[in-house]
Write a protein that holds these residues in place. Structure first.
Motif, PDB file in Angstrom:
ATOM      1  N   ALA A 247       0.886  -1.163   0.000  1.00 46.08           N
ATOM      2  CA  ALA A 247       0.000   0.000   0.000  1.00 46.08           C
ATOM      3  C   ALA A 247       0.920   1.208   0.000  1.00 46.08           C
ATOM      4  O   ALA A 247       1.813   1.298   0.850  1.00 46.08           O
ATOM      5  N   ASP A 248       0.732   2.115  -0.943  1.00 40.47           N
ATOM      6  CA  ASP A 248       1.720   3.167  -1.181  1.00 40.47           C
ATOM      7  C   ASP A 248       1.177   4.570  -0.903  1.00 40.47           C
ATOM      8  O   ASP A 248      -0.018   4.809  -1.104  1.00 40.47           O
ATOM      9  N   HIS A 249       2.051   5.456  -0.472  1.00 34.60           N
ATOM     10  CA  HIS A 249       1.785   6.865  -0.079  1.00 34.60           C
ATOM     11  C   HIS A 249       1.512   6.947   1.422  1.00 34.60           C
ATOM     12  O   HIS A 249       2.403   7.251   2.177  1.00 34.60           O
ATOM     13  N   LEU A 250       0.222   6.777   1.841  1.00 38.40           N
ATOM     14  CA  LEU A 250      -0.156   6.631   3.252  1.00 38.40           C
ATOM     15  C   LEU A 250       0.100   7.854   4.133  1.00 38.40           C
ATOM     16  O   LEU A 250       0.123   7.736   5.361  1.00 38.40           O
ATOM     17  N   ALA A 251       0.250   9.041   3.533  1.00 41.37           N
ATOM     18  CA  ALA A 251       0.476  10.232   4.365  1.00 41.37           C
ATOM     19  C   ALA A 251      -0.720  10.513   5.270  1.00 41.37           C
ATOM     20  O   ALA A 251      -0.579  11.143   6.309  1.00 41.37           O
ATOM     21  N   ALA A 252      -1.916  10.050   4.856  1.00 42.00           N
ATOM     22  CA  ALA A 252      -3.124  10.324   5.641  1.00 42.00           C
ATOM     23  C   ALA A 252      -3.715   9.036   6.230  1.00 42.00           C
ATOM     24  O   ALA A 252      -4.904   8.978   6.539  1.00 42.00           O
ATOM     25  N   ILE A 253      -2.885   8.013   6.410  1.00 46.35           N
ATOM     26  CA  ILE A 253      -3.384   6.717   6.916  1.00 46.35           C
ATOM     27  C   ILE A 253      -4.009   6.887   8.314  1.00 46.35           C
ATOM     28  O   ILE A 253      -3.523   7.686   9.126  1.00 46.35           O
ATOM     29  N   SER A 254      -5.085   6.128   8.570  1.00 44.38           N
ATOM     30  CA  SER A 254      -5.747   6.190   9.883  1.00 44.38           C
ATOM     31  C   SER A 254      -5.089   5.195  10.847  1.00 44.38           C
ATOM     32  O   SER A 254      -4.302   4.336  10.425  1.00 44.38           O
ATOM     33  N   GLN A 255      -5.457   5.300  12.130  1.00 43.24           N
ATOM     34  CA  GLN A 255      -4.931   4.358  13.121  1.00 43.24           C
ATOM     35  C   GLN A 255      -5.342   2.926  12.766  1.00 43.24           C
ATOM     36  O   GLN A 255      -4.537   1.997  12.877  1.00 43.24           O
ATOM     37  N   SER A 256      -6.576   2.746  12.303  1.00 43.11           N
ATOM     38  CA  SER A 256      -6.996   1.374  11.968  1.00 43.11           C
ATOM     39  C   SER A 256      -6.243   0.874  10.732  1.00 43.11           C
ATOM     40  O   SER A 256      -5.977  -0.323  10.608  1.00 43.11           O
ATOM     41  N   GLY A 257      -5.866   1.788   9.837  1.00 40.89           N
ATOM     42  CA  GLY A 257      -5.045   1.411   8.687  1.00 40.89           C
ATOM     43  C   GLY A 257      -3.671   0.951   9.115  1.00 40.89           C
ATOM     44  O   GLY A 257      -3.131  -0.048   8.607  1.00 40.89           O
ATOM     45  N   ILE A 258      -3.088   1.649  10.079  1.00 41.30           N
ATOM     46  CA  ILE A 258      -1.771   1.270  10.607  1.00 41.30           C
ATOM     47  C   ILE A 258      -1.848  -0.134  11.216  1.00 41.30           C
ATOM     48  O   ILE A 258      -1.004  -0.994  10.944  1.00 41.30           O
ATOM     49  N   GLU A 259      -2.903  -0.349  12.001  1.00 44.43           N
ATOM     50  CA  GLU A 259      -3.050  -1.664  12.649  1.00 44.43           C
ATOM     51  C   GLU A 259      -3.257  -2.775  11.625  1.00 44.43           C
ATOM     52  O   GLU A 259      -2.705  -3.871  11.757  1.00 44.43           O
ATOM     53  N   ALA A 260      -4.035  -2.473  10.584  1.00 46.05           N
ATOM     54  CA  ALA A 260      -4.299  -3.487   9.555  1.00 46.05           C
ATOM     55  C   ALA A 260      -3.000  -3.869   8.836  1.00 46.05           C
ATOM     56  O   ALA A 260      -2.730  -5.057   8.605  1.00 46.05           O
ATOM     57  N   LEU A 261      -2.182  -2.880   8.495  1.00 48.15           N
ATOM     58  CA  LEU A 261      -0.920  -3.179   7.802  1.00 48.15           C
ATOM     59  C   LEU A 261       0.035  -3.944   8.717  1.00 48.15           C
ATOM     60  O   LEU A 261       0.729  -4.863   8.282  1.00 48.15           O
ATOM     61  N   ALA A 262       0.065  -3.557  10.004  1.00 46.15           N
ATOM     62  CA  ALA A 262       0.975  -4.212  10.948  1.00 46.15           C
ATOM     63  C   ALA A 262       0.665  -5.699  11.078  1.00 46.15           C
ATOM     64  O   ALA A 262       1.562  -6.515  11.264  1.00 46.15           O
ATOM     65  N   LYS A 263      -0.608  -6.043  10.937  1.00 50.67           N
ATOM     66  CA  LYS A 263      -1.009  -7.451  11.089  1.00 50.67           C
ATOM     67  C   LYS A 263      -0.865  -8.237   9.791  1.00 50.67           C
ATOM     68  O   LYS A 263      -1.111  -9.444   9.767  1.00 50.67           O
ATOM     69  N   SER A 264      -0.550  -7.546   8.698  1.00 47.84           N
ATOM     70  CA  SER A 264      -0.547  -8.196   7.378  1.00 47.84           C
ATOM     71  C   SER A 264       0.877  -8.329   6.830  1.00 47.84           C
ATOM     72  O   SER A 264       1.830  -7.853   7.436  1.00 47.84           O
ATOM     73  N   ASP A 265       0.990  -8.955   5.656  1.00 49.59           N
ATOM     74  CA  ASP A 265       2.268  -9.009   4.945  1.00 49.59           C
ATOM     75  C   ASP A 265       2.383  -7.882   3.925  1.00 49.59           C
ATOM     76  O   ASP A 265       3.334  -7.836   3.142  1.00 49.59           O
ATOM     77  N   THR A 266       1.409  -6.991   3.901  1.00 50.31           N
ATOM     78  CA  THR A 266       1.432  -5.877   2.941  1.00 50.31           C
ATOM     79  C   THR A 266       2.480  -4.847   3.371  1.00 50.31           C
ATOM     80  O   THR A 266       2.487  -4.404   4.517  1.00 50.31           O
ATOM     81  N   VAL A 267       3.363  -4.486   2.445  1.00 47.42           N
ATOM     82  CA  VAL A 267       4.418  -3.517   2.751  1.00 47.42           C
ATOM     83  C   VAL A 267       3.841  -2.099   2.663  1.00 47.42           C
ATOM     84  O   VAL A 267       3.109  -1.781   1.727  1.00 47.42           O
ATOM     85  N   ALA A 268       4.174  -1.262   3.636  1.00 52.22           N
ATOM     86  CA  ALA A 268       3.793   0.154   3.612  1.00 52.22           C
ATOM     87  C   ALA A 268       4.892   0.912   2.878  1.00 52.22           C
ATOM     88  O   ALA A 268       6.000   1.061   3.389  1.00 52.22           O
ATOM     89  N   THR A 269       4.591   1.356   1.658  1.00 52.11           N
ATOM     90  CA  THR A 269       5.610   2.033   0.848  1.00 52.11           C
ATOM     91  C   THR A 269       5.419   3.538   0.950  1.00 52.11           C
ATOM     92  O   THR A 269       4.372   4.061   0.550  1.00 52.11           O
ATOM     93  N   LEU A 270       6.419   4.219   1.491  1.00 55.75           N
ATOM     94  CA  LEU A 270       6.310   5.655   1.753  1.00 55.75           C
ATOM     95  C   LEU A 270       7.128   6.430   0.725  1.00 55.75           C
ATOM     96  O   LEU A 270       8.194   5.988   0.305  1.00 55.75           O
ATOM     97  N   LEU A 271       6.599   7.599   0.316  1.00 57.41           N
ATOM     98  CA  LEU A 271       7.164   8.372  -0.784  1.00 57.41           C
ATOM     99  C   LEU A 271       7.431   9.806  -0.310  1.00 57.41           C
ATOM    100  O   LEU A 271       6.734  10.743  -0.716  1.00 57.41           O
ATOM    101  N   PRO A 272       8.433   9.981   0.555  1.00 57.35           N
ATOM    102  CA  PRO A 272       8.615  11.301   1.171  1.00 57.35           C
ATOM    103  C   PRO A 272       9.021  12.396   0.192  1.00 57.35           C
ATOM    104  O   PRO A 272       8.793  13.580   0.448  1.00 57.35           O
ATOM    105  N   GLY A 273       9.600  12.022  -0.957  1.00 58.28           N
ATOM    106  CA  GLY A 273       9.998  13.029  -1.948  1.00 58.28           C
ATOM    107  C   GLY A 273       8.793  13.764  -2.516  1.00 58.28           C
ATOM    108  O   GLY A 273       8.853  14.962  -2.808  1.00 58.28           O
ATOM    109  N   THR A 274       7.686  13.058  -2.657  1.00 60.45           N
ATOM    110  CA  THR A 274       6.472  13.652  -3.214  1.00 60.45           C
ATOM    111  C   THR A 274       5.957  14.757  -2.298  1.00 60.45           C
ATOM    112  O   THR A 274       5.604  15.850  -2.748  1.00 60.45           O
TER     113      THR A 274
END
Ligand SMILES: [Zn+2]
Length: 409
Positions: A247-274
């Motif tokens: 799941a990519d970008h995530l600048a506005a991710i919610s707390q439940s989104g953070i928890e969902a990713l933490a429990k999964s194998d989905t990588v949180a891809t962050l794009l700070p240059g943007t």
């Protein structure tokens, strides 16, 4: 992500494009007495950097929008003046496959010169069946002929094109076109490994995103999504529930989104240059994601509108300075986790026996210098599967930036 496993005074043996052995130089020389020796002159050797999110195939750049944003124009106003993704789409559709291929080559050469050896490239400026297939063919040719490892992603759902924005019915027609007509052609073409959707209010809704990604997954593609960039809308939660690779970008991710990713194998891809380039003060909550147990990757988001940079190590600088990540975390985010975000966790992103010999050499004596000399091009050579990717600049002075750092071999 706490330990990057940094070794000193170490040599790497490469055989048939794969890493065969790691150890003291003398031990390796004894074990491989006939090997060609490359002297890294005390520089820092890392796994080749894995840039898992780019839009590197495009026509003209959009530098006029940079100034318009500085003038206070927002996204909608820039779009009204003919800018934004739609401008790239108009331009892309007019260009031939050969032209787009030729334009991409120097950009990819430049990306490689900063240490990137694996590059994901998305389509998404065509938005019609023929133009998206054209984009995929360009990416396929680059993958075949350029020295970097290229992973192709179909992003037909990057935006709703103008001609389908006239009514709700037309909009629904575009979603059907993506699923029923474009996706089968993309799968038949056999270049794309992943499908991606720009899930954001005003672009593709959560329900539309789910439909497109489920159809793509059923058709055999891996799935990724642009999620929660501007507003939290459940994109991260959807990514985790669908088993998306990232799941990519995530600048506005919610707390439940953070928890969902933490429990999964989905990588949180962050794009700070943007976020930096757009002048936003908000960055994705990397600390909260890592501390919750999510796997975080960094990527450049190289594209003509919102992140026109080929400098991947600069994302490591932003990772430390703006996302409050440690050195080990940014190194892992740019290698191991980037590879995981492309389904290549067992193939590249680590210097370990059995892995592809994808390596980048930096002209520094201490790995902490990599995010420190920000903006500088420190890479002096790179290899993909043991073959030169960015040719080794043997004439360069490796340690001129830090006189105290003495090369030890
Ligand atoms: Zn993107």
């Amino acid at each position: 992500m706490r330990d990057a496993g940094i070794l000193r005074n170490t040599a790497v043996a490469v055989s048939k494009g794969r890493i065969a052995m790691i150890g003291a130089a003398n031990d390796l020389k004894n074990a491989y007495s006939n090997a060609e020796v490359i002297d890294c002159r005390g520089g820092v050797l890392t796994p080749g950097l894995v840039d898992s999110h780019t839009h590197a195939v495009f026509g003209k750049p959009r530098f006029e929008e940079h100034e318009q944003r500085a003038d206070g124009l927002d996204y909608m106003e820039i779009a009204k003046r003919g800018g934004g993704i739609h401008a790239s789409v108009r331009d892309f559709r007019q260009r031939t496959e050969d032209e787009l291929y030729t334009l991409a080559i120097p950009r990819i050469t430049e990306l490689a010169s900063y240490g990137t050896t694996t590059l994901e490239v998305k389509s998404g400026y065509g938005l019609s069946i023929e133009d998206e297939l054209k984009a995929m063919r360009v990416i396929g040719r680059l993958a075949e002929r350029q020295p970097v490892r290229i992973v192709a992603t179909w992003l037909g759902a990057h935006e709703i094109p103008h001609e389908y924005r006239t009514s709700e019915a037309r909009r629904a027609e575009f979603i059907d076109l993506l699923i029923d007509a474009m996706l089968p052609r993309v799968v038949e073409q056999d270049i794309a490994r992943f499908a991606d959707v720009f899930c954001e209010p005003g672009v593709f809704t959560i329900d539309e995103t789910q439909r497109i990604l489920e159809a793509s997954r059923d058709a055999g593609l891996g799935i990724k999504l642009h999620a929660d960039e501007l507003k939290p809308c459940g994109g991260a939660e959807l990514a985790a529930s669908l088993g998306a690779v990232s799941a990519d970008h995530l600048a506005a991710i919610s707390q439940s989104g953070i928890e969902a990713l933490a429990k999964s194998d989905t990588v949180a891809t962050l794009l700070p240059g943007t976020m930096l380039f757009l002048g936003k003060t908000r960055q994705a909550p990397a600390r909260a994601l890592i501390d919750a147990g999510a796997a975080v990757a960094l990527a450049s988001d190289f594209n003509p509108g919102t992140s026109p940079t080929v400098n991947f190590p600069l994302m490591l600088t932003l990772g430390v300075s703006q996302l409050h990540m440690s050195l080990a975390e940014v190194l892992i985010a740019a290698t191991v986790n980037g590879a995981a975000a492309l389904g290549l966790a067992g193939e590249t992103g680590q210097i370990a026996p059995g892995f592809a010999a994808d390596l980048a050499l930096f002209g520094i004596g201490d790995v902490r210098e990599l995010p420190y000399w920000y903006g500088a091009r420190l890479c002096v050579g790179s290899w993909k599967a043991g073959a030169p990717c960015h040719p080794y600049e043997t004439g360069s002075n490796l340690h001129h930036r830090s006189p105290e750092v003495v090369p030890t071999g």
